[in-house]
Design a protein around this motif. Structure first.
Motif, PDB file in Angstrom:
ATOM      1  N   ASP A 185     -18.545  25.148  32.175  1.00 22.25           N
ATOM      2  CA  ASP A 185     -18.239  24.389  30.958  1.00 22.25           C
ATOM      3  C   ASP A 185     -18.093  25.316  29.753  1.00 22.25           C
ATOM      4  N   ILE A 186     -18.929  26.340  29.679  1.00 24.96           N
ATOM      5  CA  ILE A 186     -18.804  27.332  28.603  1.00 24.96           C
ATOM      6  C   ILE A 186     -17.441  28.012  28.676  1.00 24.96           C
ATOM      7  N   ASP A 187     -17.027  28.345  29.888  1.00 24.68           N
ATOM      8  CA  ASP A 187     -15.732  29.001  30.091  1.00 24.68           C
ATOM      9  C   ASP A 187     -14.586  28.073  29.706  1.00 24.68           C
ATOM     10  N   ASN A 188     -14.728  26.780  30.009  1.00 30.14           N
ATOM     11  CA  ASN A 188     -13.697  25.816  29.631  1.00 30.14           C
ATOM     12  C   ASN A 188     -13.542  25.731  28.119  1.00 30.14           C
ATOM     13  N   ILE A 189     -14.646  25.725  27.387  1.00 31.57           N
ATOM     14  CA  ILE A 189     -14.587  25.674  25.927  1.00 31.57           C
ATOM     15  C   ILE A 189     -13.963  26.956  25.377  1.00 31.57           C
ATOM     16  N   ARG A 190     -14.365  28.109  25.916  1.00 32.45           N
ATOM     17  CA  ARG A 190     -13.821  29.385  25.454  1.00 32.45           C
ATOM     18  C   ARG A 190     -12.308  29.447  25.660  1.00 32.45           C
ATOM     19  N   LYS A 191     -11.847  29.054  26.843  1.00 33.82           N
ATOM     20  CA  LYS A 191     -10.410  29.083  27.131  1.00 33.82           C
ATOM     21  C   LYS A 191      -9.646  28.082  26.267  1.00 33.82           C
TER      22      LYS A 191
END
Length: 284
Positions: free
Chosen positions: A107-113
């Motif tokens: 989920d952190i990666d989804n927000i960053r992308k």
């Protein structure tokens, strides 16, 4: 070559020119795309007894810069093809802490992308569209219902022309019957994309309404009728849809609209606080 072009179609179009080893790769992807999408080049090669370099050359032959780009295209394209059972099988971890770490990191990666790839001009345009619309319709079905309801809940506190389209006694098309060129329709959809969402957006487009879609990719079927597209990543870690980044994007929309109507919503929230206190809405 168009990066949005269906990977499977690329394989079919180039099949006759592939080498013997590359045809083995092509056949495996065509038949087992759900498994191939999450294999490294080395693992894919090992599973079908070809070299890693052959897999990389196969990606280049199809017009990709390398295997990671091919893999990314395959992952995007299979999202709407995977059944819930297939998605469940993608979860290999059984340890609770490993699952916790993987889901939160995903989920952190989804927000960053999302932050990196979101078209900022489109975001500004959508804010303008919200204020220019005579009426705003918000729709999102299946797992996207939660996002649509959330956006509608807060926009209704700020604006007076917002309707959340909901399945129920009244068909969704009846709720959209009077949509016209003065209106804005915000359609929300993530894999597996709801067919009804796409149908309603096409109807609204035929009535010349302005269409905004919030979805996960430019190859999402929701984008075909959109005037503005807001991309929020929702890469899945299992059978559960990830709506963290979409909700974060929706939060940004709500705050942006609210700040522009700051004086108005200050009065609104002062009235609401009085009502909430009088009727004991919140625990003191």
């Amino acid at each position: 070559m168009d990066k949005k072009e269906d990977l499977l179609k690329r394989i079919q179009d180039n099949y006759s020119t592939l080498s013997k080893s590359q045809k083995i790769i092509a056949e495996y992807i065509l038949n087992c795309y759900d498994k191939a999408a999450y294999m490294t080049a080395a693992k894919l090669g090992k599973s079908i007894h070809v070299s890693e370099s052959t897999v990389v050359r196969f990606a280049n032959t199809l017009g990709y810069d390398g295997y990671p780009e091919l893999q990314s295209a395959l992952q995007e394209l299979i999202k709407n093809k995977l059944t819930t059972v297939q998605r469940l099988e993608m979860t290999n971890e059984t340890d609770e802490i490993s699952i916790l770490n993987n889901v939160l990191k995903s989920d952190i990666d989804n927000i960053r992308k999302t932050l990196e790839e979101l078209n900022k001009d489109s975001f500004k345009n959508v804010i303008g569209n919200i204020f220019n619309a005579k009426k705003i319709y918000i729709l999102g079905f299946r797992s996207s219902t939660a996002i649509a309801e959330y956006l509608g809940f807060y926009l209704n506190l700020i604006l007076e022309n917002v309707t959340v389209v909901k399945p129920g006694v009244s068909d969704v098309f009846e709720q959209m019957l009077r949509v016209n060129s003065n209106d804005l329709v915000i359609g929300i959809g993530f894999p597996r994309y709801s067919k009804r969402t796409i149908e309603v957006l096409k109807y609204a487009k035929s009535q010349e309404a302005k269409i905004v879609t919030i979805t996960d990719s430019l190859i999402s079927p929701l984008t075909s009728v959109a005037d503005e597209v807001l991309i929020a990543k929702s890469n899945m870690s299992s059978f559960v849809d990830s709506i963290v980044a979409p909700l974060s994007l929706v939060n940004a929309l709500i705050v942006s609209v609210g700040i522009k109507e700051k004086e108005k919503i200050t009065d609104t929230f002062e009235k609401l606080e009085t009502i909430w206190n009088e009727y004991g809405i919140y625990s003191s």
